[in-house]
Write an enzyme that holds these catalytic residues in place. Structure first.
Site, PDB file in Angstrom:
ATOM      1  N   GLU A  11       0.809  -1.216   0.000  1.00  0.00           N
ATOM      2  CA  GLU A  11       0.000   0.000   0.000  1.00  0.00           C
ATOM      3  C   GLU A  11       0.850   1.278   0.000  1.00  0.00           C
ATOM      4  OE1 GLU A  11      -4.071  -1.555   2.172  1.00  0.00           O
ATOM      5  OE2 GLU A  11      -2.357  -1.133   3.449  1.00  0.00           O
ATOM      6  N   ASP A 196     -11.837  -6.857  -2.501  1.00  0.00           N
ATOM      7  CA  ASP A 196     -12.735  -8.014  -2.312  1.00  0.00           C
ATOM      8  C   ASP A 196     -14.091  -7.484  -1.881  1.00  0.00           C
ATOM      9  OD1 ASP A 196     -10.921  -7.681   0.310  1.00  0.00           O
ATOM     10  OD2 ASP A 196     -12.931  -8.291   0.902  1.00  0.00           O
TER      11      ASP A 196
HETATM   12  N1  ADE Z   1      -9.233  -5.015   3.758  1.00  0.00           N
HETATM   13  C1  ADE Z   1      -9.449  -5.510   2.536  1.00  0.00           C
HETATM   14  N2  ADE Z   1     -10.487  -6.373   2.540  1.00  0.00           N
HETATM   15  C2  ADE Z   1     -10.930  -6.427   3.804  1.00  0.00           C
HETATM   16  C3  ADE Z   1     -11.962  -7.143   4.449  1.00  0.00           C
HETATM   17  N3  ADE Z   1     -12.733  -7.979   3.776  1.00  0.00           N
HETATM   18  N4  ADE Z   1     -12.135  -6.951   5.783  1.00  0.00           N
HETATM   19  C4  ADE Z   1     -11.346  -6.105   6.459  1.00  0.00           C
HETATM   20  N5  ADE Z   1     -10.347  -5.415   5.904  1.00  0.00           N
HETATM   21  C5  ADE Z   1     -10.134  -5.557   4.585  1.00  0.00           C
END
Ligand code: ADE
Length: 228
Positions: A11, A196
């Site tokens: 990041e 996601d």
């Molecule tokens: N960062 C990226 N995806 C995430 C998720 N599903 N839950 C918490 N932090 C995240």
């Protein structure tokens, strides 16, 4: 001085690589990279995952580097139903979804002391970030980013964050940085690219798409620095 915080190497490495006149300090096990990026004085740090790491890093930036704003960048699980992987959420406000003193009569997320659930992001930072994503043609949602020390990958967790906080994206640091910035009256923003869907596919999608999404957020913050 603008502070930029990411949780993971992917990041922030793309920013560290192009900084000039870099000076590095290690404080509380976190490396702070101070230098020039797009003619702006910045300090960049990889905080580590979770709210405590992020809070320690934000407070250190404020005390040691006297940052006049802090922006949290990186990836998140999408909650808003219009979001796909690679899209972006810019926080208008943040909330700590795992802060729970409801047995004492408080609202979920209520932070005793500063006595509120939501931390407001700086309007100017939010607007410039949105201008950048519009220019780049990236689908962007402005809304609530919720943070907690949990990776969200179950439908019941996902629906709770939407129902309780109207969350647009879930991650693990932004709201604690917002909390620290509110305590210190420092303007802040949170920019997250979706890795996601914060659902049952997340365990597979996160490792597959996090790097690509992190690169998206780096591209946007670079453009931000040329505009702010
Ligand atoms: N960062 C990226 N995806 C995430 C998720 N599903 N839950 C918490 N932090 C995240």
């Amino acid at each position: 001085m603008i502070g930029i915080i990411g949780a993971m190497a992917s990041e922030v490495d793309g920013l560290k690589a192009i900084m000039e006149n870099v000076e590095i300090d290690t404080i509380s096990s976190v490396k702070f990279y101070k230098g020039i990026l797009n003619n702006k004085e910045v300090v960049v740090a990889e905080a580590g995952v979770g709210k405590v790491n992020a809070a320690v890093t934000a407070q250190t930036m404020i005390l040691k580097y006297n940052t006049d704003s802090i922006i949290n960048i990186g990836v998140a699980g999408g909650l808003d139903r219009s979001l796909s992987i690679g899209d972006v959420v810019i926080a208008t406000k943040t909330a700590e979804h795992d802060m729970d003193t409801t047995p004492l009569g408080d609202e979920m997320g209520f932070i005793t002391g500063i006595n509120r659930v939501y931390m407001d992001c700086d309007q100017r930072i939010t607007d410039i970030l949105a201008e950048c994503t519009a220019e780049l043609g990236i689908h962007t949602v402005k809304g609530v980013i919720v943070s907690g020390d949990q990776f969200i990958c179950r439908n019941d967790q996902r629906e709770k964050l939407i129902g309780m906080f109207n969350g647009a994206a879930a991650e693990m640091e932004g709201a604690s940085i917002g909390h620290v910035c509110a305590m210190n009256s420092v303007p802040f923003g949170v920019l997250r690219a979706i890795s996601d869907g914060a659902n049952s596919d997340s365990e597979m999608d996160f490792p597959t798409f996090a790097k690509m999404a992190a690169e998206n957020s780096i591209k946007i913050i670079k453009m931000y620095l040329s505009k702010c």
